[in-house]
Design a protein around this motif. Structure first.
Motif, PDB file in Angstrom:
ATOM      1  N   THR A 104       0.679  -1.367   0.149  1.00  0.00           N
ATOM      2  CA  THR A 104       0.015  -0.031  -0.041  1.00  0.00           C
ATOM      3  C   THR A 104       0.977   1.282  -0.135  1.00  0.00           C
ATOM      4  O   THR A 104       0.599   2.478  -0.645  1.00  0.00           O
ATOM      5  CB  THR A 104      -1.057  -0.157   1.322  1.00  0.00           C
ATOM      6  OG1 THR A 104      -1.670  -1.301   1.138  1.00  0.00           O
ATOM      7  CG2 THR A 104      -1.908   1.250   1.370  1.00  0.00           C
ATOM      8  N   TYR A 105       2.141   1.209   0.605  1.00  0.00           N
ATOM      9  CA  TYR A 105       2.820   2.304   0.744  1.00  0.00           C
ATOM     10  C   TYR A 105       4.318   2.288   0.085  1.00  0.00           C
ATOM     11  O   TYR A 105       4.888   3.264   0.010  1.00  0.00           O
ATOM     12  CB  TYR A 105       3.171   2.711   2.269  1.00  0.00           C
ATOM     13  CG  TYR A 105       1.776   2.928   3.024  1.00  0.00           C
ATOM     14  CD1 TYR A 105       1.154   4.223   2.900  1.00  0.00           C
ATOM     15  CD2 TYR A 105       1.124   1.922   3.867  1.00  0.00           C
ATOM     16  CE1 TYR A 105      -0.158   4.319   3.718  1.00  0.00           C
ATOM     17  CE2 TYR A 105      -0.087   1.997   4.397  1.00  0.00           C
ATOM     18  CZ  TYR A 105      -0.592   3.421   4.424  1.00  0.00           C
ATOM     19  OH  TYR A 105      -1.781   3.646   5.220  1.00  0.00           O
ATOM     20  N   SER A 106       4.549   1.235  -0.770  1.00  0.00           N
ATOM     21  CA  SER A 106       5.864   1.231  -1.294  1.00  0.00           C
ATOM     22  C   SER A 106       5.543   0.686  -2.579  1.00  0.00           C
ATOM     23  O   SER A 106       4.823  -0.260  -2.760  1.00  0.00           O
ATOM     24  CB  SER A 106       6.746   0.062  -0.456  1.00  0.00           C
ATOM     25  OG  SER A 106       7.894  -0.149  -0.944  1.00  0.00           O
ATOM     26  N   SER A 107       6.419   1.292  -3.438  1.00  0.00           N
ATOM     27  CA  SER A 107       6.269   0.951  -4.952  1.00  0.00           C
ATOM     28  C   SER A 107       6.669  -0.455  -5.212  1.00  0.00           C
ATOM     29  O   SER A 107       7.826  -0.715  -4.972  1.00  0.00           O
ATOM     30  CB  SER A 107       6.723   2.126  -5.862  1.00  0.00           C
ATOM     31  OG  SER A 107       6.774   1.461  -7.184  1.00  0.00           O
ATOM     32  N   THR A 108       5.698  -1.235  -5.896  1.00  0.00           N
ATOM     33  CA  THR A 108       6.034  -2.588  -6.196  1.00  0.00           C
ATOM     34  C   THR A 108       5.753  -2.679  -7.679  1.00  0.00           C
ATOM     35  O   THR A 108       5.562  -3.827  -8.279  1.00  0.00           O
ATOM     36  CB  THR A 108       5.655  -3.699  -5.640  1.00  0.00           C
ATOM     37  OG1 THR A 108       4.167  -3.538  -5.339  1.00  0.00           O
ATOM     38  CG2 THR A 108       6.170  -3.641  -3.903  1.00  0.00           C
ATOM     39  N   LEU A 128       2.164   7.441  -2.901  1.00  0.00           N
ATOM     40  CA  LEU A 128       2.451   8.734  -3.156  1.00  0.00           C
ATOM     41  C   LEU A 128       2.958   9.736  -1.822  1.00  0.00           C
ATOM     42  O   LEU A 128       3.490  10.542  -1.969  1.00  0.00           O
ATOM     43  CB  LEU A 128       1.303   9.445  -4.054  1.00  0.00           C
ATOM     44  CG  LEU A 128       1.067   8.810  -5.260  1.00  0.00           C
ATOM     45  CD1 LEU A 128       0.053   9.728  -6.046  1.00  0.00           C
ATOM     46  CD2 LEU A 128       2.601   9.197  -6.310  1.00  0.00           C
ATOM     47  N   LEU A 129       2.445   8.887  -0.589  1.00  0.00           N
ATOM     48  CA  LEU A 129       2.546   9.544   0.622  1.00  0.00           C
ATOM     49  C   LEU A 129       3.939   9.315   0.916  1.00  0.00           C
ATOM     50  O   LEU A 129       4.453  10.339   2.008  1.00  0.00           O
ATOM     51  CB  LEU A 129       1.682   9.124   1.653  1.00  0.00           C
ATOM     52  CG  LEU A 129       0.084   9.218   1.349  1.00  0.00           C
ATOM     53  CD1 LEU A 129      -0.517   8.835   2.297  1.00  0.00           C
ATOM     54  CD2 LEU A 129      -0.288  10.662   0.987  1.00  0.00           C
ATOM     55  N   HIS A 130       4.550   8.366   0.435  1.00  0.00           N
ATOM     56  CA  HIS A 130       6.063   8.347   0.829  1.00  0.00           C
ATOM     57  C   HIS A 130       6.263   8.047   2.436  1.00  0.00           C
ATOM     58  O   HIS A 130       7.160   8.699   2.869  1.00  0.00           O
ATOM     59  CB  HIS A 130       7.031   9.490   0.429  1.00  0.00           C
ATOM     60  CG  HIS A 130       7.066   9.667  -1.107  1.00  0.00           C
ATOM     61  ND1 HIS A 130       7.532   8.674  -2.155  1.00  0.00           N
ATOM     62  CD2 HIS A 130       6.453  10.690  -1.927  1.00  0.00           C
ATOM     63  CE1 HIS A 130       7.430   9.094  -3.221  1.00  0.00           C
ATOM     64  NE2 HIS A 130       6.703  10.334  -3.222  1.00  0.00           N
ATOM     65  N   LEU A 131       5.437   7.334   2.834  1.00  0.00           N
ATOM     66  CA  LEU A 131       5.246   6.992   4.489  1.00  0.00           C
ATOM     67  C   LEU A 131       6.526   6.101   4.753  1.00  0.00           C
ATOM     68  O   LEU A 131       6.744   6.285   5.816  1.00  0.00           O
ATOM     69  CB  LEU A 131       3.782   6.546   4.737  1.00  0.00           C
ATOM     70  CG  LEU A 131       3.537   6.335   6.111  1.00  0.00           C
ATOM     71  CD1 LEU A 131       3.592   7.813   6.950  1.00  0.00           C
ATOM     72  CD2 LEU A 131       2.336   5.558   6.661  1.00  0.00           C
TER      73      LEU A 131
END
Length: 224
Positions: A104-108, A128-131
């Motif tokens: 959900t938070y990391s590009s794969t 896109l939040l780069h959390l």
């Protein structure tokens, strides 16, 4: 449908799905049905992280994970200990939940056959939040390489004061609905508080509270 319900955007009424009051704000008032506004993305993150009916991996990691790194194996071990006998889920089910959180938070995002994107390898909008940051492979406790992450705990000026005020009031109504005051420590350290959910540094949180009267027309005020 699943994520729409978990984020509180839609609800089922007599087997039909309708926008909730929050959904109407996103779709109609804010006019952001395609999630093009970053404030909407932070709002959906807030909804997932504070919804007790959601996948409990969200509230658990956002509120109770204090280790410097996030790794699937260590989270799984800690989660099993935390859940004990209250929730009956297999290791594979828990691992899948953890994987969904990371995805959900990391590009794969990657292409499949014929360089085509599929539903399974598309990125979540919340990437896109780069959390999550500092992604790197690291040896787990059983010496197997796996990806390690860290929460981005730096300043987040991209979160508007209006959204911060909304989440603060939302937290207040759930945490202490009969109280007229909240302490600074509650706002930054209590489960479900904006400080936890957004990973906001203390100095930034204090600055936002000092400016809260302006954005709320005096409804909220802060005093040290």
């Amino acid at each position: 449908r699943f994520w729409g319900q978990q984020t509180g955007i839609i609800e089922a009424i007599e087997k039909e799905y309708h926008l909730t009051s929050l959904g109407k704000i996103v779709f109609d008032i804010a006019g952001d049905p395609y999630l093009e506004n970053e404030q909407t993305l932070w709002l959906l993150h807030w909804q997932l992280s504070t919804n007790p009916a959601a996948l409990y991996i969200w509230p658990y990691l956002m509120n109770f994970w204090h280790e410097p790194e996030l790794m699937s194996s260590t989270i799984l071990k800690s989660l099993k200990r935390e859940l004990c006998d209250n929730v009956k889920l297999s290791d594979s089910s828990l691992s899948s939940m953890i994987s969904v959180f990371f995805h959900t938070y990391s590009s794969t995002e990657k292409k499949g056959k014929d360089n085509a994107f599929t539903e399974d390898n598309r990125d979540s909008p919340l990437v896109l939040l780069h959390l999550l940051e500092n992604e790197r492979y690291k040896s787990s406790y059983d010496n197997k390489p796996e990806m390690a992450y860290q929460f981005r705990r730096s300043s987040k000026p991209e979160i508007s004061q209006r959204l911060f005020a909304y989440t603060l009031i939302n937290f207040w109504q759930k945490h202490a609905p009969d109280e007229k005051t909240l302490s600074f420590n509650e706002i930054i350290r209590s489960a479900g508080a904006p400080g936890h959910i957004f990973k906001i540094p203390e100095d930034e949180l204090k600055r936002r509270l000092e400016e809260i009267a302006e954005v709320t027309s005096g409804l909220l005020t802060y005093s040290s």
